[in-house]
Design a protein around this motif. Structure first.
Motif, PDB file in Angstrom:
ATOM      1  N   ASP A 292     -19.003   7.325  14.478  1.00  0.00           N
ATOM      2  CA  ASP A 292     -18.167   7.535  15.646  1.00  0.00           C
ATOM      3  C   ASP A 292     -18.868   8.466  16.626  1.00  0.00           C
ATOM      4  N   ALA A 293     -18.869   8.122  17.911  1.00  0.00           N
ATOM      5  CA  ALA A 293     -19.569   8.943  18.904  1.00  0.00           C
ATOM      6  C   ALA A 293     -18.962  10.336  19.041  1.00  0.00           C
ATOM      7  N   THR A 294     -17.733  10.516  18.585  1.00  0.00           N
ATOM      8  CA  THR A 294     -17.079  11.822  18.713  1.00  0.00           C
ATOM      9  C   THR A 294     -17.453  12.789  17.602  1.00  0.00           C
ATOM     10  N   CYS A 295     -18.073  12.303  16.524  1.00  0.00           N
ATOM     11  CA  CYS A 295     -18.359  13.196  15.394  1.00  0.00           C
ATOM     12  C   CYS A 295     -19.781  13.072  14.863  1.00  0.00           C
ATOM     13  N   THR A 296     -20.614  12.252  15.508  1.00  0.00           N
ATOM     14  CA  THR A 296     -21.988  12.073  15.041  1.00  0.00           C
ATOM     15  C   THR A 296     -22.936  12.848  15.934  1.00  0.00           C
ATOM     16  N   GLY A 297     -23.627  13.818  15.349  1.00  0.00           N
ATOM     17  CA  GLY A 297     -24.559  14.632  16.103  1.00  0.00           C
ATOM     18  C   GLY A 297     -25.959  14.044  16.124  1.00  0.00           C
ATOM     19  N   CYS A 298     -26.808  14.605  16.964  1.00  0.00           N
ATOM     20  CA  CYS A 298     -28.208  14.213  17.045  1.00  0.00           C
ATOM     21  C   CYS A 298     -29.069  15.449  16.814  1.00  0.00           C
ATOM     22  N   VAL A 299     -30.362  15.261  16.713  1.00  0.00           N
ATOM     23  CA  VAL A 299     -31.280  16.374  16.498  1.00  0.00           C
ATOM     24  C   VAL A 299     -32.372  16.315  17.559  1.00  0.00           C
ATOM     25  N   GLU A 300     -32.831  17.478  17.985  1.00  0.00           N
ATOM     26  CA  GLU A 300     -33.956  17.508  18.920  1.00  0.00           C
ATOM     27  C   GLU A 300     -35.190  16.981  18.203  1.00  0.00           C
ATOM     28  N   SER A 301     -35.882  16.051  18.842  1.00  0.00           N
ATOM     29  CA  SER A 301     -36.994  15.389  18.177  1.00  0.00           C
ATOM     30  C   SER A 301     -37.885  14.706  19.202  1.00  0.00           C
ATOM     31  N   SER A 302     -39.166  14.610  18.851  1.00  0.00           N
ATOM     32  CA  SER A 302     -40.107  13.849  19.675  1.00  0.00           C
ATOM     33  C   SER A 302     -40.582  12.599  18.946  1.00  0.00           C
ATOM     34  N   ALA A 303     -39.959  12.287  17.783  1.00  0.00           N
ATOM     35  CA  ALA A 303     -40.368  11.138  16.968  1.00  0.00           C
ATOM     36  C   ALA A 303     -39.915   9.845  17.634  1.00  0.00           C
ATOM     37  N   ALA A 304     -40.883   9.080  18.134  1.00  0.00           N
ATOM     38  CA  ALA A 304     -40.551   7.884  18.903  1.00  0.00           C
ATOM     39  C   ALA A 304     -40.957   6.589  18.205  1.00  0.00           C
ATOM     40  N   THR A 305     -41.544   6.691  17.018  1.00  0.00           N
ATOM     41  CA  THR A 305     -41.953   5.505  16.264  1.00  0.00           C
ATOM     42  C   THR A 305     -41.518   5.683  14.815  1.00  0.00           C
ATOM     43  N   PRO A 306     -41.441   4.587  14.053  1.00  0.00           N
ATOM     44  CA  PRO A 306     -41.078   4.726  12.635  1.00  0.00           C
ATOM     45  C   PRO A 306     -42.013   5.666  11.873  1.00  0.00           C
ATOM     46  N   SER A 307     -43.313   5.611  12.141  1.00  0.00           N
ATOM     47  CA  SER A 307     -44.252   6.483  11.439  1.00  0.00           C
ATOM     48  C   SER A 307     -43.989   7.948  11.756  1.00  0.00           C
ATOM     49  N   GLU A 308     -43.662   8.236  12.999  1.00  0.00           N
ATOM     50  CA  GLU A 308     -43.354   9.622  13.376  1.00  0.00           C
ATOM     51  C   GLU A 308     -42.048  10.084  12.744  1.00  0.00           C
TER      52      GLU A 308
ATOM     53  N   SER B 171     -14.325  14.687  24.571  1.00  0.00           N
ATOM     54  CA  SER B 171     -13.608  15.603  25.456  1.00  0.00           C
ATOM     55  C   SER B 171     -14.217  16.996  25.312  1.00  0.00           C
ATOM     56  N   LEU B 172     -14.606  17.591  26.420  1.00  0.00           N
ATOM     57  CA  LEU B 172     -15.227  18.905  26.378  1.00  0.00           C
ATOM     58  C   LEU B 172     -14.172  19.983  26.154  1.00  0.00           C
ATOM     59  N   VAL B 173     -14.555  21.035  25.464  1.00  0.00           N
ATOM     60  CA  VAL B 173     -13.693  22.202  25.286  1.00  0.00           C
ATOM     61  C   VAL B 173     -14.207  23.309  26.193  1.00  0.00           C
ATOM     62  N   ASP B 174     -13.399  24.337  26.363  1.00  0.00           N
ATOM     63  CA  ASP B 174     -13.781  25.432  27.257  1.00  0.00           C
ATOM     64  C   ASP B 174     -15.133  26.016  26.865  1.00  0.00           C
ATOM     65  N   GLY B 175     -15.977  26.181  27.863  1.00  0.00           N
ATOM     66  CA  GLY B 175     -17.280  26.785  27.630  1.00  0.00           C
ATOM     67  C   GLY B 175     -18.395  25.805  27.359  1.00  0.00           C
ATOM     68  N   GLU B 176     -18.064  24.531  27.188  1.00  0.00           N
ATOM     69  CA  GLU B 176     -19.089  23.533  26.917  1.00  0.00           C
ATOM     70  C   GLU B 176     -19.624  22.941  28.221  1.00  0.00           C
ATOM     71  N   THR B 177     -20.930  22.936  28.359  1.00  0.00           N
ATOM     72  CA  THR B 177     -21.578  22.375  29.536  1.00  0.00           C
ATOM     73  C   THR B 177     -22.677  21.418  29.093  1.00  0.00           C
ATOM     74  N   PRO B 178     -22.572  20.146  29.439  1.00  0.00           N
ATOM     75  CA  PRO B 178     -23.614  19.190  29.041  1.00  0.00           C
ATOM     76  C   PRO B 178     -24.960  19.524  29.679  1.00  0.00           C
ATOM     77  N   TYR B 179     -26.019  19.258  28.941  1.00  0.00           N
ATOM     78  CA  TYR B 179     -27.384  19.403  29.457  1.00  0.00           C
ATOM     79  C   TYR B 179     -28.242  18.325  28.821  1.00  0.00           C
ATOM     80  N   GLU B 180     -29.384  18.037  29.426  1.00  0.00           N
ATOM     81  CA  GLU B 180     -30.246  16.974  28.920  1.00  0.00           C
ATOM     82  C   GLU B 180     -31.226  17.518  27.895  1.00  0.00           C
ATOM     83  N   ALA B 181     -31.478  16.730  26.847  1.00  0.00           N
ATOM     84  CA  ALA B 181     -32.441  17.102  25.818  1.00  0.00           C
ATOM     85  C   ALA B 181     -33.079  15.840  25.270  1.00  0.00           C
ATOM     86  N   THR B 182     -34.253  16.006  24.670  1.00  0.00           N
ATOM     87  CA  THR B 182     -34.915  14.890  24.000  1.00  0.00           C
ATOM     88  C   THR B 182     -34.474  14.902  22.547  1.00  0.00           C
TER      89      THR B 182
END
Length: 315
Positions: free
Chosen positions: A263-279, A244-255
């Motif tokens: 849980d999808a509500t509390c697990t964050g991600c990091v900006e990354s270009s690593a697309a293979t196990p070695s990367e 659920s979005l809070v005031d001021g939050e606007t979704p945008y696309e990122a890699t």
């Protein structure tokens, strides 16, 4: 006179029998699995489809090959899981012919055993404890394998490989047993159980090196991909139907990619270009923040948030 020729020969032979770090970690985990299978009546393996549980399952399969896994796998389903992870879980269970038990948090909400949080920052992560303890009680499980590692978080650093839980499923860090020379004490009374952590001494880097070397498949969200995200409390959260979005939050696309999955509500991600196990290995080797510290909002509730939950019976 010193026999240097024989000394050199002894040194050369001794070195030849040393295991590499990944092989030593795998051997330790295999020993733990076999120890539990030999001494416990009804063990079960916690399997969410996350990277640590996938590696744990892979090592368990090696420990008992060519026989099938001698225990079922258990997933505590919050109902707010990433779709990619659930698909991967079901595909893995089918491909490996595993017996899957799913304990649903929604069942405990419907039965009134827990009360769901409300509001835009609400989540179900803490509610999992009741569901997990119910599943252990109903299944009569006395040994529960978990994929937690000591490097993840300071409360988990206090865990033994065999972590004793009382008849209420609670954990007392001051009442844990010594584990000298890899000797484990699984003694418990009826109603009590032991949480067992075969990957305790692994690090995030060890996990990824093992995934790379063993060519282990993982859910695709562990690798760089495009997805809508929102900035919240210094983290990037996936803009899913559960958030659920809070005031001021606007979704945008990122890699981005995920370092850990919960849980999808509390697990964050990091900006990354690593697309293979070695990367990913190269990226993890350069980071100085643990995956939970960087991407888990549920660990930020207090300084002792994880320890408080573990005392109640959390993973």
């Amino acid at each position: 006179m010193t026999d240097y020729k024989n000394m050199f020969y002894f040194f050369r032979v001794s070195v030849a029998y040393e295991l590499s770090s990944p092989a030593a970690l795998e051997a330790e985990a295999v020993h733990v699995f076999r120890e539990v299978a030999a001494t416990f009546e009804r063990p079960v393996l916690l399997f969410s489809g996350g990277k640590d549980s996938v590696v744990m399952l892979h090592v368990a399969a090696k420990a008992f090959w060519p026989a099938p896994l001698p225990f079922p796998v258990l997933h505590v389903d919050t109902g707010h899981n990433f779709d990619e992870v659930l698909r991967f879980r079901d595909e893995t269970v089918a491909a490996s012919n595993l017996r899957l038990i799913v304990a649903r948090v929604q069942d405990d909400i419907d039965a009134g055993r827990v009360v769901e949080e409300t509001g835009p920052r609400a989540g179900r992560n803490r509610l999992q404890t009741v569901t997990l303890l119910r599943a252990i009680r109903e299944g009569g499980f006395d040994g529960v394998f978990g994929g937690a590692r000591r490097d993840e978080e300071k409360a988990r650093a206090k865990e033994r490989v065999f972590s004793f839980r009382d008849e209420h499923g609670q954990w007392d860090p001051r009442a844990q047993r010594p584990e000298l020379w890899n000797l484990y004490n699984g003694r418990h009374r009826r109603g009590e159980h032991i949480r067992v952590f075969p990957l305790s001494n692994w690090t995030e880097l060890d996990i990824w090196q093992y995934v790379r070397d063993e060519r282990i498949a993982l859910p695709p969200l562990y690798y760089a991909h495009r997805r809508p995200v929102v900035q919240r409390d210094g983290m990037l959260l996936a803009a899913t139907r559960y958030l659920s979005l809070v005031d001021g939050e606007t979704p945008y696309e990122a890699t981005v990619r995920f370092r850990t999955v919960g849980d999808a509500t509390c697990t964050g991600c990091v900006e990354s270009s690593a697309a293979t196990p070695s990367e990913v290995v190269a990226e993890v080797a350069a980071t100085r923040v643990t995956e939970r510290g960087a991407t888990r909002a549920d660990d930020r509730i207090s300084e002792a948030g994880m320890e408080d939950r573990k005392r109640e019976g959390y993973f």
